[in-house]
Design a protein around this motif. Structure first.
Motif, PDB file in Angstrom:
ATOM      1  N   SER A 181       0.818  -1.212   0.000  1.00  0.00           N
ATOM      2  CA  SER A 181       0.000   0.000   0.000  1.00  0.00           C
ATOM      3  C   SER A 181       0.852   1.263   0.000  1.00  0.00           C
ATOM      4  N   GLN A 182       1.965   1.243   0.728  1.00  0.00           N
ATOM      5  CA  GLN A 182       2.821   2.419   0.795  1.00  0.00           C
ATOM      6  C   GLN A 182       3.516   2.670  -0.539  1.00  0.00           C
ATOM      7  N   SER A 183       4.039   1.590  -1.165  1.00  0.00           N
ATOM      8  CA  SER A 183       4.698   1.728  -2.461  1.00  0.00           C
ATOM      9  C   SER A 183       3.706   2.159  -3.533  1.00  0.00           C
ATOM     10  N   TYR A 184       2.504   1.573  -3.494  1.00  0.00           N
ATOM     11  CA  TYR A 184       1.485   1.949  -4.471  1.00  0.00           C
ATOM     12  C   TYR A 184       1.130   3.424  -4.344  1.00  0.00           C
ATOM     13  N   ALA A 185       0.956   3.894  -3.118  1.00  0.00           N
ATOM     14  CA  ALA A 185       0.600   5.298  -2.903  1.00  0.00           C
ATOM     15  C   ALA A 185       1.684   6.225  -3.451  1.00  0.00           C
ATOM     16  N   ARG A 186       2.943   5.837  -3.245  1.00  0.00           N
ATOM     17  CA  ARG A 186       4.041   6.658  -3.761  1.00  0.00           C
ATOM     18  C   ARG A 186       4.039   6.648  -5.289  1.00  0.00           C
ATOM     19  N   GLY A 187       3.958   5.453  -5.881  1.00  0.00           N
ATOM     20  CA  GLY A 187       3.954   5.367  -7.338  1.00  0.00           C
ATOM     21  C   GLY A 187       2.764   6.079  -7.945  1.00  0.00           C
ATOM     22  N   ARG A 188       1.623   5.967  -7.322  1.00  0.00           N
ATOM     23  CA  ARG A 188       0.401   6.605  -7.803  1.00  0.00           C
ATOM     24  C   ARG A 188       0.551   8.122  -7.814  1.00  0.00           C
TER      25      ARG A 188
END
Length: 618
Positions: A476-483
């Motif tokens: 979730s943290q990586s996705y939020a950053r990439g998003r």
């Protein structure tokens, strides 16, 4: 005129600025201070592959001011080509050369420094209007949407996934081969059923990866250029798709793989699937001369050594004429043009013939277009012993803009906004305006990592499929950053010169490294709806601001993690501002005349460049 000795983007230094049509006089003008003793100033100019035919033109004193002397000459290029030039002179008795530095400015230097470039294009240039101010939506057909319609004539050796949401196969089979024979069943009717959604993204052009009959899910190993792959539907389904898309103001462009066929095809028939006499099975085959055999049947040229992709003989007249008929057929049925796969492997002559055939056909009351897969600078591309004339001879209208993609990731990964600006200015200076306005600017695609994954985790960097599979999932943290970074990058991508190309599913949060992980299915029912709304906003801004189709690029601030520019209408009565701040500090920047906030990542609607934020103003 700037304080530089010479700046090729300054109309007082070079008039006209940028590429010019053949037989157009171009005036060059340099500025030197009055204190120095200047002798024998010259312009040295030559065609890109003809250094030995260089010309030296005297620069004559044209104007004197209190501090400076200006020296000028005029050169008229007679033929379309790429020309290089620099200046020579003696200053206080010392010979110097004036060559190109970053941002199209000059520097004193020797041969290790660059020459300036003058692109001269044919007077016969014509780029269809629909290719300017467009928004592309690229679809990998098997993975977009399955209409559920029954199919006929589907070969039995295809593996069908039972779960739409599972990953594509990535492991080799028991023989160590990767066959790409797993399918999810996306089809043409499925795309037609989702046209309203596609239109909501501001889409004006759908670019389809290959749809012709082939025995792999990517279909870059064509088996029959005259038939729709049975898993995608029928010819009537293609006609319906083009017709329904046009009702929504959307055109359809096809992928043309004309450098090679599949070995499993009616033309080569190595696997003997077809009743035809293929080139592999007999030298008496009508297709034998289409291929490059050096020891029949097993010795033949293939694309990058893959024996399942035998290369075509691009010198064979019957072969070339066949592909001219291929493009004409599909344009008559509704296609508005072709994107040509590995276009640099086609000979200049073959590309000229195919391009001519495409442009001769009428696609929905206008000419059809031709776009090339080019990974480098389109204006100076050389490959396989030939200098390519994509833009100077108008054999391409547009190209996939990998140059912008690389510069954008350089900015986001290394905070190199100066490199991004230099890259943009090079295209502005070297690509004819009509071609520049038609470029396909992408940041994701079927051959590269999805942008959200690369921004969150970095590039695959040569890691194999096993590593990619193990590292493909974003928490979730990586996705939020990439998003978040995807939104910032897309804000720039959507408003650079040319046209944005959105890879299906990027707007819905689809992740993935390289093939096959970048070719996952669209997550219907599991979409990131807020991300979709963001891309609908970007597409909507482009649609209601048609001046962007040919607007001038105006750099405002490119420094470290800061990027700000404007697009200005040719009448100078409309401006769109884009700003991105990758730093952790706010930046108070004045956008002159901006009175309307079209989008901001700020919570209080400020016109400042907030930390790690973006703003779009008008």
């Amino acid at each position: 005129m700037s304080n530089e000795i010479y700046c090729s983007l300054d109309p007082k230094c070079k008039d006209p600025v940028g590429p010019v049509m053949e037989q157009t006089p171009v005036t060059f003008r340099i500025r030197l201070d009055k204190v120095s003793i200047v002798e024998n100033p010259k312009l040295v100019i030559f065609r890109i592959d003809k250094w030995d035919e260089r010309k030296e033109l005297n620069l004559n004193l044209s104007e004197a001011t209190f501090n400076s002397n200006y020296y000028a000459c005029t050169f008229t290029p007679e033929e379309p080509d790429v020309y290089y030039y620099y200046f020579t002179l003696s200053i206080n008795g010392k010979y110097v050369e004036v060559r190109k530095d970053m941002f199209s400015k000059s520097c004193f230097g020797g041969q290790e420094n660059e020459c300036f470039q003058l692109t001269v294009f044919t007077k016969n240039i014509f780029v269809p209007d629909f290719m300017k101010g467009a928004t592309f939506y690229q679809i990998f057909p098997d993975r977009f949407y399955n209409s559920g319609e029954p199919k006929q004539g589907v070969p039995q050796d295809r593996k069908m996934h039972g779960d739409w949401y599972e990953n594509p196969d990535y492991l080799p089979n028991e023989q160590g081969l990767i066959l790409n024979n797993d399918y999810f069943g996306g089809d043409l009717k499925g795309i037609t059923q989702k046209l309203d959604y596609i239109a909501s993204l501001g889409t004006t052009i759908i670019y389809l990866n290959p749809i012709f009959e082939a025995h792999s899910n990517h279909r870059y190993n064509t088996a029959d250029y005259m038939k729709i792959d049975p898993l995608l539907g029928k010819e009537e389904d293609f006609v319906e798709l083009c017709s329904e898309a046009m009702k929504r103001g959307i055109r359809v462009i096809l992928d043309g793989v004309f450098n090679h066929t599949g070995s499993d095809s009616i033309y080569f028939n190595k696997e003997r699937r077809y009743a035809t006499v293929g080139a592999y099975t007999s030298k008496d085959s009508p297709y034998y001369k289409w291929y490059c055999f050096f020891n029949h049947p097993d010795g033949y040229d293939s694309w990058w050594g893959f024996d399942t992709l035998p290369k075509l003989n691009k010198q064979e007249e019957e072969c070339i004429e066949f592909f001219c008929q291929v493009v004409k057929k599909w344009i008559k049925l509704g296609a508005s043009g072709f994107r040509l796969d590995v276009v640099d492997e086609l000979t200049n002559y073959m590309l000229y013939r195919v391009s001519k055939a495409i442009k001769e056909e009428i696609a929905f009351e206008s000419h059809a277009s031709i776009t090339g897969e080019v990974w480098e600078d389109v204006s100076t591309k050389e490959a396989y012993g030939e200098r390519k004339h994509y833009f100077t001879q108008n054999t391409l209208d547009s190209a996939m803009n990998y140059v912008y993609k690389d510069a954008l990731f350089g900015f986001f990964e290394f905070r190199k906004s100066e490199y991004l600006l230099d890259t943009i200015l090079r295209t502005v200076e070297n690509y004819p305006k009509d071609n520049l306005d038609a470029m396909m600017n992408m940041i994701s695609g079927h051959d590269i990592e999805r942008a959200i994954t690369r921004l969150a985790r970095g590039a695959a960097n040569g890691h194999d499929r096993y590593w990619q599979a193990q590292n493909d999932y974003l928490d979730s943290q990586s996705y939020a950053r990439g998003r978040h970074l995807l939104m910032l990058m897309s804000a720039i991508q959507y408003f650079l010169p040319g046209n944005p190309c959105l890879y299906y599913g990027d707007e819905a949060g689809v992740t993935g490294f390289k093939d096959p992980f970048n070719r996952k299915t669209y997550p219907w029912g599991r979409e990131d709806t807020e991300l979709i709304q963001f891309f609908q906003t970007l597409g909507g801004i482009r649609k209601v601001n048609p001046f962007l189709r040919d607007a001038k690029f105006v750099p405002l601030l490119f420094h470290g993690g800061l990027c700000a520019f404007a697009r200005e209408s040719l009448k100078k009565d409309e401006r769109l501002y884009v700003g991105v701040n990758l730093s952790d500090k706010p930046f108070d920047m004045e956008f002159l005349g901006a009175n309307e906030v079209l989008y901001t990542s700020s919570s209080d609607n400020t016109k400042k460049l907030v930390p790690n934020g973006t703003i779009i103003l008008k």
